[in-house]
Design a protein around this motif. Structure first.
Motif, PDB file in Angstrom:
ATOM      1  N   THR A  35       0.798  -1.231   0.000  1.00 23.86           N
ATOM      2  CA  THR A  35       0.000   0.000   0.000  1.00 23.86           C
ATOM      3  C   THR A  35       0.826   1.275   0.000  1.00 23.86           C
ATOM      4  O   THR A  35       0.282   2.366   0.183  1.00 23.86           O
ATOM      5  CB  THR A  35      -0.940   0.009   1.222  1.00 23.86           C
ATOM      6  N   ILE A  40      -6.458   5.626  -0.041  1.00 23.94           N
ATOM      7  CA  ILE A  40      -7.351   4.792   0.772  1.00 23.94           C
ATOM      8  C   ILE A  40      -8.446   4.158  -0.098  1.00 23.94           C
ATOM      9  O   ILE A  40      -8.787   2.988   0.078  1.00 23.94           O
ATOM     10  CB  ILE A  40      -7.998   5.630   1.893  1.00 23.94           C
ATOM     11  N   GLU A  56       2.780  -2.593   4.341  1.00 25.97           N
ATOM     12  CA  GLU A  56       3.183  -1.190   4.293  1.00 25.97           C
ATOM     13  C   GLU A  56       4.679  -1.072   4.561  1.00 25.97           C
ATOM     14  O   GLU A  56       5.252  -1.812   5.352  1.00 25.97           O
ATOM     15  CB  GLU A  56       2.379  -0.374   5.315  1.00 25.97           C
ATOM     16  N   GLU A  61       3.189   6.212   7.396  1.00 24.81           N
ATOM     17  CA  GLU A  61       2.091   6.015   6.454  1.00 24.81           C
ATOM     18  C   GLU A  61       1.148   4.923   6.957  1.00 24.81           C
ATOM     19  O   GLU A  61      -0.081   5.030   6.826  1.00 24.81           O
ATOM     20  CB  GLU A  61       2.662   5.632   5.080  1.00 24.81           C
ATOM     21  N   LYS A  65      -3.008   5.141   7.667  1.00 23.53           N
ATOM     22  CA  LYS A  65      -3.940   4.265   6.957  1.00 23.53           C
ATOM     23  C   LYS A  65      -4.759   3.400   7.898  1.00 23.53           C
ATOM     24  O   LYS A  65      -5.946   3.174   7.671  1.00 23.53           O
ATOM     25  CB  LYS A  65      -3.160   3.388   5.967  1.00 23.53           C
TER      26      LYS A  65
END
Length: 229
Positions: A35, A40, A56, A61, A65
């Motif tokens: 991701t 999103i 991730e 980040e 998320k």
């Protein structure tokens, strides 16, 4: 059908074809949707299309998320380089850390495992291709490192992770994935406490087919899913 769903279908077909070619069971291979820099809405589209595992690269980040996603039925993996001082943010939120590569990080993970009351699952990152730009242990460093980890409580090693050099022709890096698989078999023979060789995290958008043929159980795919048509 949106582009994420279309791309996912293509990726799954590639994984299935490669598994069939190698005589493997598709159920033994988990697609980790990466991701990094993904909106999103696109992540939610992937989850709606059946993705159950997200990966991730960056802790900051990841924290954004996980707050924005509305209770998705997914498991999160931390797949990027992990600084020791960032363990406190993710230790109770991820199922698997892919990038354990030094004792100081292992000790930090152990510290936070005490708060959980259970071990934290990790993969040891191996720099098979010996790229200066990549993190990870050299192959010959791994056995001694694993023996050091057996002296720590609070983490379990589930397998190995590597990144192959980028190339237009994945056959050029097949040896990297084969070498990691061979290493995992050698390490399994050591029968070390708290060390299992269940997982091989290898293969990305450009080389996932070769990785699956060579034994990947976790393939980390971002661009081929989220990069558009």
């Amino acid at each position: 059908m949106g582009h994420v769903e279309q791309n996912l279908n293509r990726v799954r077909q590639k994984i299935k074809a490669s598994a069939d070619k190698a005589g493997r069971n598709i159920d033994d291979i988990t697609l980790v949707a990466v991701t990094k820099n993904v909106a999103i809405a696109d992540i939610e589209a992937a989850v709606a299309s059946g993705v159950t595992t997200l990966g991730e690269n960056r802790v900051q980040e990841f924290m954004k998320k996980i707050d924005q996603l509305q209770n998705p039925p997914v498991r999160w993996h931390m797949i990027g380089t992990l600084q020791s001082n960032k363990v406190k943010y993710i230790y109770d939120k991820v199922e698997l850390i892919h990038s354990l590569d030094r004792l100081s990080l292992a000790k930090e993970i152990q510290k936070y495992a005490r708060y959980l009351g259970r071990p934290i699952s990790c993969l040891v990152e191996v720099n098979v291709a010996q790229e200066e730009s990549k993190e990870g242990l050299q192959i010959d460093e791994v056995p001694a490192f694993l023996k050091q980890l057996t002296e720590l409580e609070g983490l379990t090693v589930q397998g190995l992770m590597t990144m192959a050099p980028y190339t237009e022709n994945p056959e050029e890096v097949r040896w990297v994935f084969r070498k990691l698989r061979e290493l995992s078999l050698e390490l399994a023979e050591l029968k070390l406490e708290g060390v299992a060789m269940r997982e091989l995290s290898m293969g990305m958008s450009n080389d996932l087919e070769v990785a699956v043929e060579e034994g990947a159980t976790l393939v980390r795919v971002g661009t081929a899913i989220f990069g558009g048509n």
